[in-house]
Motif scaffolding. Sequence first.
Motif, mmCIF file in Angstrom:
data_model
loop_
_atom_site.group_PDB
_atom_site.id
_atom_site.type_symbol
_atom_site.label_atom_id
_atom_site.label_comp_id
_atom_site.label_asym_id
_atom_site.label_seq_id
_atom_site.Cartn_x
_atom_site.Cartn_y
_atom_site.Cartn_z
ATOM 1 N N LYS A 127 0.814 -1.203 0.000
ATOM 2 C CA LYS A 127 0.000 0.000 0.000
ATOM 3 C C LYS A 127 0.859 1.270 0.000
ATOM 4 O O LYS A 127 0.503 2.270 -0.614
ATOM 5 C CB LYS A 127 -0.936 0.021 1.202
ATOM 6 N N LYS A 128 1.991 1.222 0.672
ATOM 7 C CA LYS A 128 2.816 2.417 0.814
ATOM 8 C C LYS A 128 3.362 2.929 -0.510
ATOM 9 O O LYS A 128 3.319 4.121 -0.785
ATOM 10 C CB LYS A 128 3.977 2.159 1.776
ATOM 11 N N ASP A 129 3.910 2.027 -1.323
ATOM 12 C CA ASP A 129 4.550 2.484 -2.558
ATOM 13 C C ASP A 129 3.888 1.971 -3.831
ATOM 14 O O ASP A 129 4.300 2.315 -4.931
ATOM 15 C CB ASP A 129 6.039 2.137 -2.564
ATOM 16 N N GLY A 130 2.843 1.132 -3.680
ATOM 17 C CA GLY A 130 2.104 0.644 -4.838
ATOM 18 C C GLY A 130 2.826 -0.415 -5.658
ATOM 19 O O GLY A 130 2.374 -0.775 -6.734
ATOM 20 N N LYS A 131 3.932 -0.925 -5.132
ATOM 21 C CA LYS A 131 4.695 -1.933 -5.867
ATOM 22 C C LYS A 131 4.183 -3.329 -5.555
ATOM 23 O O LYS A 131 3.640 -3.590 -4.485
ATOM 24 C CB LYS A 131 6.176 -1.836 -5.522
ATOM 25 N N ILE A 132 4.372 -4.209 -6.516
ATOM 26 C CA ILE A 132 4.030 -5.615 -6.351
ATOM 27 C C ILE A 132 5.289 -6.314 -5.872
ATOM 28 O O ILE A 132 6.343 -6.220 -6.509
ATOM 29 C CB ILE A 132 3.516 -6.202 -7.679
ATOM 30 N N LYS A 133 5.173 -7.011 -4.713
ATOM 31 C CA LYS A 133 6.353 -7.555 -4.052
ATOM 32 C C LYS A 133 6.138 -8.998 -3.622
ATOM 33 O O LYS A 133 5.007 -9.444 -3.458
ATOM 34 C CB LYS A 133 6.671 -6.732 -2.790
ATOM 35 N N TRP A 134 7.263 -9.672 -3.399
ATOM 36 C CA TRP A 134 7.241 -10.978 -2.755
ATOM 37 C C TRP A 134 7.039 -10.745 -1.266
ATOM 38 O O TRP A 134 7.706 -9.901 -0.671
ATOM 39 C CB TRP A 134 8.558 -11.717 -2.966
ATOM 40 N N LEU A 135 6.128 -11.472 -0.649
ATOM 41 C CA LEU A 135 5.888 -11.297 0.777
ATOM 42 C C LEU A 135 7.079 -11.765 1.611
ATOM 43 O O LEU A 135 7.416 -11.145 2.613
ATOM 44 C CB LEU A 135 4.628 -12.064 1.199
ATOM 45 N N ARG A 136 7.761 -12.811 1.147
ATOM 46 C CA ARG A 136 8.835 -13.409 1.947
ATOM 47 C C ARG A 136 9.976 -12.439 2.251
ATOM 48 O O ARG A 136 10.565 -12.499 3.314
ATOM 49 C CB ARG A 136 9.375 -14.664 1.274
ATOM 50 N N ASP A 137 10.300 -11.547 1.333
ATOM 51 C CA ASP A 137 11.427 -10.644 1.584
ATOM 52 C C ASP A 137 11.125 -9.179 1.221
ATOM 53 O O ASP A 137 12.017 -8.344 1.261
ATOM 54 C CB ASP A 137 12.676 -11.111 0.844
ATOM 55 N N LYS A 138 9.871 -8.909 0.880
ATOM 56 C CA LYS A 138 9.397 -7.544 0.545
ATOM 57 C C LYS A 138 10.159 -6.945 -0.641
ATOM 58 O O LYS A 138 10.253 -5.746 -0.794
ATOM 59 C CB LYS A 138 9.497 -6.598 1.747
ATOM 60 N N ARG A 139 10.693 -7.817 -1.500
ATOM 61 C CA ARG A 139 11.425 -7.365 -2.686
ATOM 62 C C ARG A 139 10.456 -7.226 -3.853
ATOM 63 O O ARG A 139 9.666 -8.120 -4.124
ATOM 64 C CB ARG A 139 12.515 -8.382 -3.029
ATOM 65 N N PRO A 140 10.509 -6.063 -4.537
ATOM 66 C CA PRO A 140 9.653 -5.912 -5.727
ATOM 67 C C PRO A 140 9.986 -6.965 -6.771
ATOM 68 O O PRO A 140 11.136 -7.382 -6.910
ATOM 69 C CB PRO A 140 10.007 -4.514 -6.246
ATOM 70 N N LEU A 141 8.973 -7.412 -7.476
ATOM 71 C CA LEU A 141 9.175 -8.383 -8.540
ATOM 72 C C LEU A 141 9.974 -7.750 -9.666
ATOM 73 O O LEU A 141 9.790 -6.570 -9.982
ATOM 74 C CB LEU A 141 7.836 -8.870 -9.093
ATOM 75 N N SER A 142 10.853 -8.526 -10.255
ATOM 76 C CA SER A 142 11.580 -8.058 -11.436
ATOM 77 C C SER A 142 10.591 -8.003 -12.598
ATOM 78 O O SER A 142 9.482 -8.543 -12.519
ATOM 79 C CB SER A 142 12.718 -9.023 -11.769
ATOM 80 N N ASP A 143 10.987 -7.381 -13.692
ATOM 81 C CA ASP A 143 10.114 -7.311 -14.867
ATOM 82 C C ASP A 143 9.759 -8.703 -15.370
ATOM 83 O O ASP A 143 8.618 -8.951 -15.761
ATOM 84 C CB ASP A 143 10.783 -6.499 -15.989
ATOM 85 N N GLU A 144 10.723 -9.611 -15.348
ATOM 86 C CA GLU A 144 10.483 -10.974 -15.804
ATOM 87 C C GLU A 144 9.503 -11.701 -14.881
ATOM 88 O O GLU A 144 8.599 -12.406 -15.339
ATOM 89 C CB GLU A 144 11.794 -11.766 -15.894
ATOM 90 N N GLU A 145 9.701 -11.544 -13.574
ATOM 91 C CA GLU A 145 8.801 -12.171 -12.606
ATOM 92 C C GLU A 145 7.384 -11.606 -12.743
ATOM 93 O O GLU A 145 6.404 -12.352 -12.719
ATOM 94 C CB GLU A 145 9.305 -11.946 -11.181
ATOM 95 N N LEU A 146 7.306 -10.305 -12.896
ATOM 96 C CA LEU A 146 6.009 -9.650 -13.034
ATOM 97 C C LEU A 146 5.288 -10.116 -14.289
ATOM 98 O O LEU A 146 4.083 -10.385 -14.266
ATOM 99 C CB LEU A 146 6.187 -8.134 -13.044
ATOM 100 N N GLU A 147 6.031 -10.269 -15.369
ATOM 101 C CA GLU A 147 5.446 -10.752 -16.628
ATOM 102 C C GLU A 147 4.914 -12.176 -16.468
ATOM 103 O O GLU A 147 3.849 -12.511 -16.997
ATOM 104 C CB GLU A 147 6.500 -10.708 -17.736
ATOM 105 N N ARG A 148 5.611 -12.980 -15.688
ATOM 106 C CA ARG A 148 5.193 -14.364 -15.460
ATOM 107 C C ARG A 148 3.970 -14.443 -14.545
ATOM 108 O O ARG A 148 3.060 -15.239 -14.767
ATOM 109 C CB ARG A 148 6.347 -15.162 -14.841
ATOM 110 N N ILE A 149 3.910 -13.600 -13.529
ATOM 111 C CA ILE A 149 2.852 -13.652 -12.514
ATOM 112 C C ILE A 149 1.610 -12.836 -12.907
ATOM 113 O O ILE A 149 0.503 -13.144 -12.478
ATOM 114 C CB ILE A 149 3.406 -13.134 -11.163
#
Length: 94
Positions: free
Chosen positions: A43-65
């Motif tokens: 909610k804070k920054d509007g980014k899509i992230k992995w919950l396990r480490d709060k790391r934003p998804l890479s472009d490749e990961e985002l394209e896959r998900i």
Amino acid sequence: MDEVRQYLELLRARMEFTEKFYGFRMNYLPLYFEGDEVVVLDKKDGKIKWLRDKRPLSDEELERIMPKIKKNIENGLIDTLITLNFQYIHGPED
């Protein structure tokens, strides 16, 4: 893809409203989960992230998900997740 991003902005606004109106915090909203993979909207920054480490998804990961996230949006799962905790909120009569 643009309509999904617009929907995610709307979800951030709904999360903010939920916090203010109902008084409980919603920092992350699950968008996709399978096994140990949990992807959330921050909610804070509007980014899509992995919950396990709060790391934003890479472009490749985002394209896959993203197709899976879109499916969860279209079938109403995301809207359901945003309202699940409402049953635990007690009004003035409780």
